[in-house]
Design an enzyme around this catalytic site. Structure first.
Site, PDB file in Angstrom:
ATOM      1  N   GLN A   1      -7.806   1.786   4.994  1.00  0.00           N
ATOM      2  CA  GLN A   1      -8.562   1.352   6.170  1.00  0.00           C
ATOM      3  C   GLN A   1     -10.033   1.051   5.881  1.00  0.00           C
ATOM      4  O   GLN A   1     -10.684   0.363   6.660  1.00  0.00           O
ATOM      5  CB  GLN A   1      -8.478   2.419   7.269  1.00  0.00           C
ATOM      6  CG  GLN A   1      -7.124   2.518   7.938  1.00  0.00           C
ATOM      7  CD  GLN A   1      -6.755   1.263   8.705  1.00  0.00           C
ATOM      8  OE1 GLN A   1      -7.611   0.466   9.095  1.00  0.00           O
ATOM      9  NE2 GLN A   1      -5.465   1.054   8.909  1.00  0.00           N
TER      10      GLN A   1
ATOM     11  N   SER B   1      -4.281  -1.501   0.516  1.00  0.00           N
ATOM     12  CA  SER B   1      -3.260  -2.431   0.996  1.00  0.00           C
ATOM     13  C   SER B   1      -3.935  -3.715   1.448  1.00  0.00           C
ATOM     14  O   SER B   1      -4.791  -3.692   2.338  1.00  0.00           O
ATOM     15  CB  SER B   1      -2.483  -1.796   2.159  1.00  0.00           C
ATOM     16  OG  SER B   1      -1.451  -2.626   2.592  1.00  0.00           O
ATOM     17  N   ALA B   2      -3.537  -4.849   0.854  1.00  0.00           N
ATOM     18  CA  ALA B   2      -4.251  -6.105   1.071  1.00  0.00           C
ATOM     19  C   ALA B   2      -4.223  -6.576   2.514  1.00  0.00           C
ATOM     20  O   ALA B   2      -5.211  -7.134   3.018  1.00  0.00           O
ATOM     21  CB  ALA B   2      -3.677  -7.189   0.154  1.00  0.00           C
ATOM     22  N   HIS B   3      -3.121  -6.375   3.215  1.00  0.00           N
ATOM     23  CA  HIS B   3      -3.052  -6.925   4.574  1.00  0.00           C
ATOM     24  C   HIS B   3      -3.949  -6.175   5.555  1.00  0.00           C
ATOM     25  O   HIS B   3      -4.161  -6.624   6.670  1.00  0.00           O
ATOM     26  CB  HIS B   3      -1.605  -6.946   5.079  1.00  0.00           C
ATOM     27  CG  HIS B   3      -1.046  -5.618   5.448  1.00  0.00           C
ATOM     28  ND1 HIS B   3      -0.937  -5.200   6.745  1.00  0.00           N
ATOM     29  CD2 HIS B   3      -0.552  -4.625   4.682  1.00  0.00           C
ATOM     30  CE1 HIS B   3      -0.393  -3.991   6.773  1.00  0.00           C
ATOM     31  NE2 HIS B   3      -0.150  -3.618   5.535  1.00  0.00           N
TER      32      HIS B   3
ATOM     33  N   GLY C   1       0.818  -1.200   0.000  1.00  0.00           N
ATOM     34  CA  GLY C   1       0.000   0.000   0.000  1.00  0.00           C
ATOM     35  C   GLY C   1       0.853   1.251   0.000  1.00  0.00           C
ATOM     36  O   GLY C   1       0.520   2.247  -0.654  1.00  0.00           O
ATOM     37  N   THR C   2       1.957   1.222   0.730  1.00  0.00           N
ATOM     38  CA  THR C   2       2.865   2.368   0.757  1.00  0.00           C
ATOM     39  C   THR C   2       3.428   2.643  -0.620  1.00  0.00           C
ATOM     40  O   THR C   2       3.499   3.788  -1.070  1.00  0.00           O
ATOM     41  CB  THR C   2       3.996   2.122   1.768  1.00  0.00           C
ATOM     42  OG1 THR C   2       3.443   2.070   3.089  1.00  0.00           O
ATOM     43  CG2 THR C   2       5.058   3.207   1.699  1.00  0.00           C
TER      44      THR C   2
ATOM     45  N   CYS D   1       5.018   7.967  24.272  1.00  0.00           N
ATOM     46  CA  CYS D   1       5.807   7.040  25.079  1.00  0.00           C
ATOM     47  C   CYS D   1       6.060   5.716  24.361  1.00  0.00           C
ATOM     48  O   CYS D   1       6.922   4.940  24.769  1.00  0.00           O
ATOM     49  CB  CYS D   1       5.090   6.754  26.388  1.00  0.00           C
ATOM     50  SG  CYS D   1       4.586   8.226  27.268  1.00  0.00           S
TER      51      CYS D   1
END
Length: 461
Positions: free
Chosen positions: A177, A194-196, A69-70, A320
């Site tokens: 998403q 993005s497939a995952h 996807g990136t 954090c």
């Protein structure tokens, strides 16, 4: 173990696993070759492209598969900007885009382009009017995610797309998403996924470029995937990605309603069970499976570790939990509390019993972390100056500066001030958020040696 981090990566869907195994035997050959094995691989690739295009709502010849996807985002932005370079070099993004979009914007800026970052409301959504105001005659491309990856807020894509269409500017939508839940509405020009994120295998992304959009592929030319995604196609992964997208869409209506009921339950119950909590993101216009809340006086990293020990895998946007010690850019843009941030994103099929157990475990876990942080070995370093106090929290990370502020606020009279000295970037979000939650007046910030002084004025209880 209850896995509550589907927004990072969804578990592999059973249909994806079956398709992957089957296509490993059938789709290993070069689909560009004319012999039998190549033709068989080409049939699998074409069928996967048609299935994915149908799910997205585009033509098969508008869709190419990428290695992630990136990569789809980087490729799409670069190609669209290059295709419209004669128009200008102005790029528009929202302040809460995925890092892949923001990184592309930074590269564009470093190469001499200009970038406008559209702010968001406290819910995490852009205002369509504000986005439209950012459009200029030299705008080459606009980018807007379909839904936010950290807080779940859905963006007004259709309204922004209409404003872009009127201005003659293509809109690229990062739909990573939201694709599991349905097609992206509106007249967008480019789309990535993005497939995952929807239960397909990792290493497969997709890029859609509508017909008529000016687009110039960047980098060395390649004959594969219309020249837009170089390299040998991962046919087993692509087949599994398309099969799983079709499968999750078939379940989407039922699972969307069921998971929304579960996340609504968490949204309602967490503030009742845990004091000093801020639930962030739009309560209505949001993804059905995702919610985020932040807890005052809590170290996000410690909280995640403790929840992991209790059998829950969750994510966080707290500073954090980051090696940079800076809050999530999404929470920062929204202006909401960042410390003790927890993102819960439920995979398909999450049992209601897992959510009930999470709600049982959370209050005690937060209380234990607060107790640990609320009893430091040494007292806060406090300097008294008439009706004001100076709390030196330099060198102390979230949420210690806020904890020390809370300890001394009643030591000054009503109208008196507390100046908290801190060099932690999270304090810029968390101290104003604490003031809003505690009905205290946040005066502002001042530069000081070694950090920043955050000034709080005590109001009548």
């Amino acid at each position: 173990m209850s896995y509550f981090d589907a927004a990072s990566s969804a578990p592999l869907h059973p249909v994806a696993r079956q398709a992957l195994q089957a296509s490993l035997d059938e789709g290993w050959a070069d689909p560009a070759r004319l012999y039998r094995e190549g033709r068989r691989a080409r049939l699998l690739l074409d069928a996967a492209r048609e299935a994915a295009a149908e799910a997205i709502g585009c033509r098969p010849d508008e869709l190419v598969f990428t290695t992630s996807g990136t990569r789809a985002v980087h490729t799409g932005i670069a190609g669209a900007l290059a295709g419209r370079h004669r128009v200008g070099r102005h790029l528009i993004v929202s302040a809460v885009e995925h890092s892949s979009v923001l990184h592309s914007a930074e590269v564009h800026r470093n190469q001499g382009g200009t970038v406008s970052e559209v702010p968001v409301l406290r819910t995490g959504a852009v205002s369509p009017g504000t986005y439209a105001d950012a459009l200029r005659p030299d705008t080459a491309l606009a980018c807007l995610q379909s839904a936010n990856h950290e807080v779940g807020t859905e963006q007004p894509v259709a309204a922004v797309a209409e404003a872009c269409r009127a201005a003659g500017v293509p809109l690229l939508v990062d739909a990573a998403q939201s694709l599991a839940w349905g097609q992206v509405e509106g007249g967008w020009s480019l789309l990535t996924g993005s497939a995952h994120k929807w239960g397909g295998p990792s290493g497969v992304g997709l890029l859609v470029v509508r017909k008529g959009v000016r687009y110039a592929p960047q980098g060395p030319a390649d004959e594969r995937e219309s020249g837009r995604a170089p390299g040998f196609e991962n046919i087993p992964g692509i087949v599994a990605a398309a099969a799983s997208l079709r499968a999750v869409r078939a379940e989407a209506a039922v699972e969307s309603a069921r998971l929304r009921e579960l996340t609504d339950r968490i949204r309602a119950r967490v503030p009742e069970l845990v004091p000093d909590v801020e639930v962030v993101g739009d309560p209505v216009r949001r993804l059905p499976h995702l919610l985020t809340f932040s807890c005052l006086y809590v170290d996000g990293e410690t909280l995640l570790h403790e929840l992991d020990r209790e059998g829950f895998s969750v994510s966080s946007g707290s500073s954090c939990t980051s090696s940079t010690l800076t809050p999530s850019h999404v929470l920062r843009a929204m202006g909401v509390l960042s410390e003790g941030n927890v993102r819960v994103s439920l995979p398909l099929g999450t049992p209601a019993e897992d959510v009930d157990r999470f709600l049982d475990v959370l209050p005690g876990t937060v209380a234990a972390v607060r107790e640990k942080l609320g009893a430091p070995a040494s007292a806060p370093a406090v300097t008294v100056q008439d009706d004001s106090l100076v709390v030196d929290a330099l060198g102390k990370r979230c949420p210690i500066p806020v904890i020390e502020l809370a300890k001394v606020i009643t030591d000054v009279p009503v109208g008196g001030t507390v100046r908290v000295l801190s060099d932690d970037e999270a304090a810029r979000l968390d101290i104003p958020a604490w003031c809003e939650m505690r009905n205290q007046e946040y005066v502002g910030e001042e530069p000081t040696e070694g950090g920043t002084a955050y000034v709080v004025r005590r109001k009548a209880p």
